[in-house]
Design a protein around this motif. Sequence first.
Motif, PDB file in Angstrom:
ATOM      1  N   LEU A 259     -38.225  16.633 -86.013  1.00  0.00           N
ATOM      2  CA  LEU A 259     -39.401  16.560 -85.158  1.00  0.00           C
ATOM      3  C   LEU A 259     -38.921  16.246 -83.746  1.00  0.00           C
ATOM      4  CD1 LEU A 259     -41.594  14.193 -87.385  1.00  0.00           C
ATOM      5  CD2 LEU A 259     -41.414  16.677 -87.533  1.00  0.00           C
ATOM      6  N   GLY A 260     -39.479  16.911 -82.770  1.00  0.00           N
ATOM      7  CA  GLY A 260     -39.035  16.654 -81.410  1.00  0.00           C
ATOM      8  C   GLY A 260     -39.870  17.388 -80.390  1.00  0.00           C
ATOM      9  N   TYR A 261     -39.303  17.533 -79.199  1.00  0.00           N
ATOM     10  CA  TYR A 261     -40.058  18.165 -78.113  1.00  0.00           C
ATOM     11  C   TYR A 261     -39.398  19.466 -77.689  1.00  0.00           C
ATOM     12  CZ  TYR A 261     -36.586  16.115 -74.847  1.00  0.00           C
ATOM     13  OH  TYR A 261     -35.432  15.766 -74.186  1.00  0.00           O
ATOM     14  N   LEU A 262     -40.194  20.300 -77.055  1.00  0.00           N
ATOM     15  CA  LEU A 262     -39.681  21.572 -76.553  1.00  0.00           C
ATOM     16  C   LEU A 262     -40.429  21.977 -75.299  1.00  0.00           C
ATOM     17  CD1 LEU A 262     -41.665  24.322 -77.738  1.00  0.00           C
ATOM     18  CD2 LEU A 262     -41.141  22.914 -79.717  1.00  0.00           C
ATOM     19  N   TYR A 263     -39.727  22.705 -74.442  1.00  0.00           N
ATOM     20  CA  TYR A 263     -40.318  23.279 -73.233  1.00  0.00           C
ATOM     21  C   TYR A 263     -39.553  24.541 -72.873  1.00  0.00           C
ATOM     22  CZ  TYR A 263     -36.467  20.852 -70.796  1.00  0.00           C
ATOM     23  OH  TYR A 263     -35.229  20.404 -70.399  1.00  0.00           O
ATOM     24  N   HIS A 264     -40.163  25.358 -72.019  1.00  0.00           N
ATOM     25  CA  HIS A 264     -39.558  26.638 -71.657  1.00  0.00           C
ATOM     26  C   HIS A 264     -38.427  26.421 -70.663  1.00  0.00           C
ATOM     27  CE1 HIS A 264     -39.082  30.841 -70.623  1.00  0.00           C
ATOM     28  NE2 HIS A 264     -39.968  31.163 -71.561  1.00  0.00           N
ATOM     29  N   ARG A 265     -37.300  27.035 -70.946  1.00  0.00           N
ATOM     30  CA  ARG A 265     -36.111  26.854 -70.116  1.00  0.00           C
ATOM     31  C   ARG A 265     -36.321  27.353 -68.684  1.00  0.00           C
ATOM     32  NH1 ARG A 265     -31.207  25.804 -72.117  1.00  0.00           N
ATOM     33  NH2 ARG A 265     -31.894  26.406 -74.205  1.00  0.00           N
ATOM     34  N   GLY A 266     -37.159  28.366 -68.511  1.00  0.00           N
ATOM     35  CA  GLY A 266     -37.348  28.950 -67.188  1.00  0.00           C
ATOM     36  C   GLY A 266     -38.529  28.405 -66.422  1.00  0.00           C
ATOM     37  N   ARG A 267     -39.163  27.366 -66.952  1.00  0.00           N
ATOM     38  CA  ARG A 267     -40.376  26.847 -66.330  1.00  0.00           C
ATOM     39  C   ARG A 267     -40.062  25.654 -65.433  1.00  0.00           C
ATOM     40  NH1 ARG A 267     -46.091  26.258 -69.307  1.00  0.00           N
ATOM     41  NH2 ARG A 267     -47.312  25.441 -67.578  1.00  0.00           N
ATOM     42  N   THR A 268     -40.747  25.584 -64.286  1.00  0.00           N
ATOM     43  CA  THR A 268     -40.662  24.413 -63.432  1.00  0.00           C
ATOM     44  C   THR A 268     -41.613  23.356 -63.984  1.00  0.00           C
ATOM     45  OG1 THR A 268     -40.160  25.736 -61.477  1.00  0.00           O
ATOM     46  CG2 THR A 268     -40.973  23.504 -61.100  1.00  0.00           C
ATOM     47  N   LEU A 269     -41.057  22.257 -64.474  1.00  0.00           N
ATOM     48  CA  LEU A 269     -41.884  21.209 -65.057  1.00  0.00           C
ATOM     49  C   LEU A 269     -42.519  20.356 -63.974  1.00  0.00           C
ATOM     50  CD1 LEU A 269     -39.612  20.011 -68.010  1.00  0.00           C
ATOM     51  CD2 LEU A 269     -41.597  21.531 -68.119  1.00  0.00           C
ATOM     52  N   SER A 270     -43.740  19.927 -64.220  1.00  0.00           N
ATOM     53  CA  SER A 270     -44.419  19.040 -63.291  1.00  0.00           C
ATOM     54  C   SER A 270     -43.782  17.660 -63.345  1.00  0.00           C
ATOM     55  CB  SER A 270     -45.902  18.931 -63.656  1.00  0.00           C
ATOM     56  OG  SER A 270     -46.050  18.321 -64.930  1.00  0.00           O
ATOM     57  N   ASN A 271     -44.056  16.849 -62.330  1.00  0.00           N
ATOM     58  CA  ASN A 271     -43.558  15.474 -62.354  1.00  0.00           C
ATOM     59  C   ASN A 271     -44.114  14.714 -63.552  1.00  0.00           C
ATOM     60  OD1 ASN A 271     -42.054  15.833 -60.041  1.00  0.00           O
ATOM     61  ND2 ASN A 271     -43.649  15.059 -58.670  1.00  0.00           N
ATOM     62  N   ALA A 272     -45.345  15.038 -63.946  1.00  0.00           N
ATOM     63  CA  ALA A 272     -45.946  14.396 -65.114  1.00  0.00           C
ATOM     64  C   ALA A 272     -45.175  14.753 -66.377  1.00  0.00           C
ATOM     65  CB  ALA A 272     -47.407  14.799 -65.246  1.00  0.00           C
ATOM     66  N   ALA A 273     -44.798  16.034 -66.503  1.00  0.00           N
ATOM     67  CA  ALA A 273     -44.029  16.463 -67.680  1.00  0.00           C
ATOM     68  C   ALA A 273     -42.663  15.785 -67.711  1.00  0.00           C
ATOM     69  CB  ALA A 273     -43.869  17.981 -67.678  1.00  0.00           C
ATOM     70  N   ARG A 274     -42.031  15.656 -66.554  1.00  0.00           N
ATOM     71  CA  ARG A 274     -40.722  14.992 -66.493  1.00  0.00           C
ATOM     72  C   ARG A 274     -40.855  13.515 -66.881  1.00  0.00           C
ATOM     73  NH1 ARG A 274     -37.006  18.259 -64.147  1.00  0.00           N
ATOM     74  NH2 ARG A 274     -37.818  20.030 -62.951  1.00  0.00           N
ATOM     75  N   ALA A 275     -41.948  12.898 -66.490  1.00  0.00           N
ATOM     76  CA  ALA A 275     -42.170  11.500 -66.865  1.00  0.00           C
ATOM     77  C   ALA A 275     -42.355  11.371 -68.377  1.00  0.00           C
ATOM     78  CB  ALA A 275     -43.380  10.944 -66.127  1.00  0.00           C
ATOM     79  N   MET A 276     -43.049  12.342 -68.986  1.00  0.00           N
ATOM     80  CA  MET A 276     -43.216  12.327 -70.433  1.00  0.00           C
ATOM     81  C   MET A 276     -41.876  12.537 -71.136  1.00  0.00           C
ATOM     82  SD  MET A 276     -45.057  11.992 -73.117  1.00  0.00           S
ATOM     83  CE  MET A 276     -46.792  12.131 -72.678  1.00  0.00           C
ATOM     84  N   LEU A 277     -41.033  13.395 -70.580  1.00  0.00           N
ATOM     85  CA  LEU A 277     -39.715  13.612 -71.171  1.00  0.00           C
ATOM     86  C   LEU A 277     -38.883  12.337 -71.137  1.00  0.00           C
ATOM     87  CD1 LEU A 277     -38.614  17.162 -69.925  1.00  0.00           C
ATOM     88  CD2 LEU A 277     -39.679  16.499 -72.094  1.00  0.00           C
ATOM     89  N   GLU A 278     -39.038  11.544 -70.090  1.00  0.00           N
ATOM     90  CA  GLU A 278     -38.317  10.272 -70.016  1.00  0.00           C
ATOM     91  C   GLU A 278     -38.736   9.344 -71.150  1.00  0.00           C
ATOM     92  OE1 GLU A 278     -38.812   8.541 -66.185  1.00  0.00           O
ATOM     93  OE2 GLU A 278     -37.831  10.202 -65.112  1.00  0.00           O
ATOM     94  N   VAL A 279     -40.038   9.322 -71.466  1.00  0.00           N
ATOM     95  CA  VAL A 279     -40.537   8.500 -72.566  1.00  0.00           C
ATOM     96  C   VAL A 279     -39.975   8.997 -73.896  1.00  0.00           C
ATOM     97  CG1 VAL A 279     -42.605   7.777 -73.825  1.00  0.00           C
ATOM     98  CG2 VAL A 279     -42.656   7.914 -71.331  1.00  0.00           C
ATOM     99  N   LEU A 280     -39.969  10.311 -74.074  1.00  0.00           N
ATOM    100  CA  LEU A 280     -39.442  10.889 -75.306  1.00  0.00           C
ATOM    101  C   LEU A 280     -37.942  10.660 -75.440  1.00  0.00           C
ATOM    102  CD1 LEU A 280     -41.502  14.186 -75.166  1.00  0.00           C
ATOM    103  CD2 LEU A 280     -41.621  12.517 -77.027  1.00  0.00           C
TER     104      LEU A 280
END
Length: 294
Positions: A264-285
């Motif tokens: 179980l884990g997280y995924l995002y598109h390699r070619g996508r520019t992530l929002s600052n909110a998404a980056r903050a969520m990745l830090e939590v994960l």
Amino acid sequence: MDTQSLRAFLAVAEQGSFSLAAEQLHLTQPAVSKRVAVLESQIGARLFDRIGRHIGLTEAGHTLLPRARQILVMFDDTQRALANLHGEIGGSLSLATSHHVGLHRLPPLLKAFTRDHPAVRLDLRFLDSEQAYQEVLDGGLELAVVTLAPSPSQELVTVPVWVDQLYFVCSREHPLAACEELPLSALSDFNAVLPGELTFTRGIVTETFAQEGLRVHVSISTNYLETLKMMVGIGLGWSVLPETLIDDELYCLPIRHRPIERPLGYLYHRGRTLSNAARAMLEVLEQTRREQAD
């Protein structure tokens, strides 16, 4: 060709309904119809055939569909890149999770995230892992926290955070519950209740049996693990369930086989520019992943 009209077109195409598209977009149905009509006027072709209550894409609609997705992904990506320049953590974060992960893994993470970043509007969607995976791949979602695919697309970044060990279980009245030790082959003589045929979890289970030259006889399927637990509990068959769902109603079968695990884990598109909110969520994960590894 404006983005609002393209979003209305995509919503109708994906939902197969003007009314459902209106609900998704938080608009009235006439407003959605008007936006689609504007788009049809701009391109000079009908996009939908309306036959009775059925709505289907015309040839022009099929041609426009992938291009509309590309245009909106590029537009949204540009908006995120510009918003990120301010360094603020806010705006909307589209995040999908499966029902099981959302109920048993995510709550403490979401609680911490919303406490630390109150300006973020969390657009949380409960989807099957496979649907969430495809939505991220198509650009409709920024992040997903789900069961990871055994063979993920190279277009995606996939990171395991937890490992779910799956246990063979049956009801305490099931004939298998009388056995002190069982080979994996013994399960092939009894009906199983498992997740749907196209799910990652079902694939992990059936592949385990296939490696031993065995088949699984599935009598009932559902993608909701809590429903599977109920069906096992009343004796409709054996199944495989994660530890979080096992209680006194179920009997863990003593199978002579290595444990079945699913990541179980997280995924995002390699070619996508992530929002600052998404980056903050990745830090939590990522913090959670490091804690699991310790």
